[in-house]
Motif scaffolding. Structure first.
Motif, PDB file in Angstrom:
ATOM      1  N   PHE A 120      31.647 -47.260  12.770  1.00  0.00           N
ATOM      2  CA  PHE A 120      31.583 -45.988  13.504  1.00  0.00           C
ATOM      3  C   PHE A 120      33.007 -45.476  13.747  1.00  0.00           C
ATOM      4  N   TYR A 121      33.153 -44.168  13.702  1.00  0.00           N
ATOM      5  CA  TYR A 121      34.463 -43.573  13.973  1.00  0.00           C
ATOM      6  C   TYR A 121      34.268 -42.218  14.652  1.00  0.00           C
ATOM      7  N   GLN A 122      35.293 -41.751  15.329  1.00  0.00           N
ATOM      8  CA  GLN A 122      35.230 -40.490  16.061  1.00  0.00           C
ATOM      9  C   GLN A 122      35.106 -39.306  15.102  1.00  0.00           C
ATOM     10  N   ASP A 123      34.167 -38.419  15.430  1.00  0.00           N
ATOM     11  CA  ASP A 123      33.963 -37.209  14.619  1.00  0.00           C
ATOM     12  C   ASP A 123      33.394 -36.132  15.535  1.00  0.00           C
ATOM     13  N   ASP A 124      34.236 -35.211  15.955  1.00  0.00           N
ATOM     14  CA  ASP A 124      33.832 -34.184  16.915  1.00  0.00           C
ATOM     15  C   ASP A 124      32.783 -33.224  16.361  1.00  0.00           C
ATOM     16  N   SER A 125      32.590 -33.201  15.058  1.00  0.00           N
ATOM     17  CA  SER A 125      31.601 -32.303  14.474  1.00  0.00           C
ATOM     18  C   SER A 125      30.177 -32.818  14.620  1.00  0.00           C
ATOM     19  N   ARG A 126      30.019 -34.091  14.987  1.00  0.00           N
ATOM     20  CA  ARG A 126      28.700 -34.685  15.106  1.00  0.00           C
ATOM     21  C   ARG A 126      28.172 -34.535  16.535  1.00  0.00           C
ATOM     22  N   PRO A 127      26.833 -34.497  16.715  1.00  0.00           N
ATOM     23  CA  PRO A 127      26.261 -34.283  18.058  1.00  0.00           C
ATOM     24  C   PRO A 127      26.707 -35.309  19.090  1.00  0.00           C
ATOM     25  N   PHE A 128      26.857 -36.569  18.694  1.00  0.00           N
ATOM     26  CA  PHE A 128      27.265 -37.605  19.629  1.00  0.00           C
ATOM     27  C   PHE A 128      28.744 -37.956  19.513  1.00  0.00           C
ATOM     28  N   GLY A 129      29.469 -37.176  18.729  1.00  0.00           N
ATOM     29  CA  GLY A 129      30.905 -37.371  18.627  1.00  0.00           C
ATOM     30  C   GLY A 129      31.338 -38.517  17.744  1.00  0.00           C
ATOM     31  N   VAL A 130      30.404 -39.113  16.992  1.00  0.00           N
ATOM     32  CA  VAL A 130      30.755 -40.216  16.103  1.00  0.00           C
ATOM     33  C   VAL A 130      30.047 -40.050  14.763  1.00  0.00           C
ATOM     34  N   ASN A 131      30.638 -40.651  13.758  1.00  0.00           N
ATOM     35  CA  ASN A 131      30.051 -40.708  12.427  1.00  0.00           C
ATOM     36  C   ASN A 131      30.174 -42.152  11.941  1.00  0.00           C
ATOM     37  N   ASN A 132      29.695 -42.410  10.732  1.00  0.00           N
ATOM     38  CA  ASN A 132      29.735 -43.766  10.212  1.00  0.00           C
ATOM     39  C   ASN A 132      30.041 -43.727   8.725  1.00  0.00           C
ATOM     40  N   VAL A 133      30.973 -44.555   8.297  1.00  0.00           N
ATOM     41  CA  VAL A 133      31.381 -44.578   6.902  1.00  0.00           C
ATOM     42  C   VAL A 133      30.245 -45.051   6.004  1.00  0.00           C
TER      43      VAL A 133
ATOM     44  N   ALA B 197      22.079 -46.974  -0.606  1.00  0.00           N
ATOM     45  CA  ALA B 197      21.943 -47.897   0.519  1.00  0.00           C
ATOM     46  C   ALA B 197      23.237 -48.034   1.291  1.00  0.00           C
ATOM     47  N   SER B 198      24.371 -47.934   0.617  1.00  0.00           N
ATOM     48  CA  SER B 198      25.644 -48.115   1.297  1.00  0.00           C
ATOM     49  C   SER B 198      26.421 -46.823   1.447  1.00  0.00           C
ATOM     50  N   GLY B 199      25.862 -45.710   0.955  1.00  0.00           N
ATOM     51  CA  GLY B 199      26.583 -44.453   1.030  1.00  0.00           C
ATOM     52  C   GLY B 199      27.862 -44.460   0.227  1.00  0.00           C
ATOM     53  N   GLY B 200      27.983 -45.376  -0.759  1.00  0.00           N
ATOM     54  CA  GLY B 200      29.167 -45.469  -1.583  1.00  0.00           C
ATOM     55  C   GLY B 200      30.290 -46.240  -0.933  1.00  0.00           C
ATOM     56  N   ALA B 201      30.129 -46.749   0.279  1.00  0.00           N
ATOM     57  CA  ALA B 201      31.184 -47.462   0.989  1.00  0.00           C
ATOM     58  C   ALA B 201      31.197 -48.934   0.589  1.00  0.00           C
ATOM     59  N   HIS B 202      32.372 -49.533   0.711  1.00  0.00           N
ATOM     60  CA  HIS B 202      32.493 -50.970   0.460  1.00  0.00           C
ATOM     61  C   HIS B 202      31.794 -51.734   1.579  1.00  0.00           C
ATOM     62  N   LEU B 203      31.017 -52.740   1.214  1.00  0.00           N
ATOM     63  CA  LEU B 203      30.312 -53.548   2.198  1.00  0.00           C
ATOM     64  C   LEU B 203      31.015 -54.888   2.374  1.00  0.00           C
ATOM     65  N   ASP B 204      31.295 -55.240   3.627  1.00  0.00           N
ATOM     66  CA  ASP B 204      31.903 -56.529   3.932  1.00  0.00           C
ATOM     67  C   ASP B 204      30.840 -57.623   3.937  1.00  0.00           C
ATOM     68  N   HIS B 205      31.233 -58.817   3.568  1.00  0.00           N
ATOM     69  CA  HIS B 205      30.303 -59.940   3.534  1.00  0.00           C
ATOM     70  C   HIS B 205      30.004 -60.400   4.966  1.00  0.00           C
ATOM     71  N   ALA B 206      28.733 -60.441   5.310  1.00  0.00           N
ATOM     72  CA  ALA B 206      28.341 -60.775   6.683  1.00  0.00           C
ATOM     73  C   ALA B 206      28.548 -62.246   6.995  1.00  0.00           C
ATOM     74  N   ASP B 207      28.296 -63.113   6.029  1.00  0.00           N
ATOM     75  CA  ASP B 207      28.478 -64.556   6.208  1.00  0.00           C
ATOM     76  C   ASP B 207      27.724 -65.073   7.439  1.00  0.00           C
ATOM     77  N   VAL B 208      26.450 -64.679   7.571  1.00  0.00           N
ATOM     78  CA  VAL B 208      25.655 -65.131   8.702  1.00  0.00           C
ATOM     79  C   VAL B 208      25.125 -66.535   8.430  1.00  0.00           C
ATOM     80  N   ASP B 209      24.985 -67.309   9.478  1.00  0.00           N
ATOM     81  CA  ASP B 209      24.453 -68.673   9.387  1.00  0.00           C
ATOM     82  C   ASP B 209      23.142 -68.712  10.155  1.00  0.00           C
ATOM     83  N   MET B 210      22.022 -68.688   9.425  1.00  0.00           N
ATOM     84  CA  MET B 210      20.716 -68.619  10.070  1.00  0.00           C
ATOM     85  C   MET B 210      20.323 -69.929  10.752  1.00  0.00           C
ATOM     86  N   SER B 211      21.078 -70.994  10.509  1.00  0.00           N
ATOM     87  CA  SER B 211      20.799 -72.259  11.183  1.00  0.00           C
ATOM     88  C   SER B 211      21.547 -72.383  12.508  1.00  0.00           C
ATOM     89  N   ASP B 212      22.405 -71.411  12.816  1.00  0.00           N
ATOM     90  CA  ASP B 212      23.198 -71.417  14.046  1.00  0.00           C
ATOM     91  C   ASP B 212      22.393 -70.759  15.165  1.00  0.00           C
TER      92      ASP B 212
END
Length: 245
Positions: free
Chosen positions: A128-141, A19-34
């Motif tokens: 998202f980060y720059q990656d010239d090897s990808r069709p749209f020039g970006v990749n995602n960790v 689900a995370s591709g092995g990457a560290h996930l940051d805590h979203a800390d969303v407030d659904m009452s806001d």
């Protein structure tokens, strides 16, 4: 029982890892009452996401009611793919065009927050980060080799990923993500963009379960009822069985 627990862990742990591709996930800390945050997230979704991604299980008039907006406000500011307030949030792009441009139709996002989790979404929007090897020039960790462009790049500004070499479990060299470096500034500061990513994540969490705030409110009363009923039921049991025991 032990075999069932082991089988469950073997089935669930790999899924969580993918689900995370092995990457560290940051805590979203969303407030659904806001509601202000949800309204801002709705604006971002309508302006940047709905052109490709649908949310076909959510209706505009339901969103207006839940987010504290009038139907006229929604019509004037948040409806770009239909003129009817009772319609669902369908994408403006046809499936044929999606197949031609992207190779596959972008997925519906109605339940993406429930499928991936809010922490995954929040981290994904910021990874998202720059990656010239990808069709749209970006990749995602978080989502390696992602097939979509970074639609929020003007807000965040382009960034590059810095990787470091570490030994994997087998003793081989592996490239591991270390940090991001900003290439050029976006129209928002990093703090402002993080807030926008959080607002969008909160809105998608709402779309995935519009009733969740009401469910949580009622849940407290249900638990209180169960606790009181347990006491009464236990006292009644003691009264009925006192002569037996």
């Amino acid at each position: 029982m032990k075999k069932l627990i082991v089988a469950f862990l073997l089935a669930v742990v790999p899924v969580l890892g993918m689900a995370s591709g092995g990457a560290h996930l940051d805590h979203a800390d969303v407030d659904m009452s806001d509601q202000a945050s949800l309204q801002r997230g709705a604006k971002v979704f309508m302006n940047y996401c709905l052109s490709c991604h649908s949310a076909k299980y959510q209706r505009f008039n339901r969103m207006a009611k839940d987010l504290g907006l009038t139907e006229q406000e929604v019509k004037d500011n948040l409806m770009f793919t239909t003129d009817r307030i009772g319609d669902t949030m369908n994408t403006a792009m046809s499936a044929d065009n999606a197949e031609e441009w992207f190779g596959t139709a972008p997925p519906d996002l109605s339940v993406i927050a429930r499928a991936r989790g809010v922490d995954w979404l929040y981290t994904y929007f910021r990874s998202f980060y720059q990656d010239d090897s990808r069709p749209f020039g970006v990749n995602n960790v978080v989502f390696p080799d992602v097939g979509m462009p970074h639609v929020l790049w003007e807000l965040q500004g382009p960034q590059k990923a810095v990787f470091k070499t570490e030994k994997d479990a087998a003793g081989n060299d592996a490239q591991v993500f270390d940090h991001f470096e900003q290439v050029s500034p976006g129209t928002m500061s990093p703090e402002e963009y993080d807030g926008t990513a959080r607002d969008l994540t909160a809105f998608l969490s709402y779309v995935g379960e519009p009733i969740q705030m009401e469910r949580q409110r009622l849940g407290k009363w249900v638990l209180l009822f169960i606790a009181v009923f347990f006491v009464l039921a236990y006292m009644l049991k003691k009264e009925y069985w006192k002569d037996v025991h």
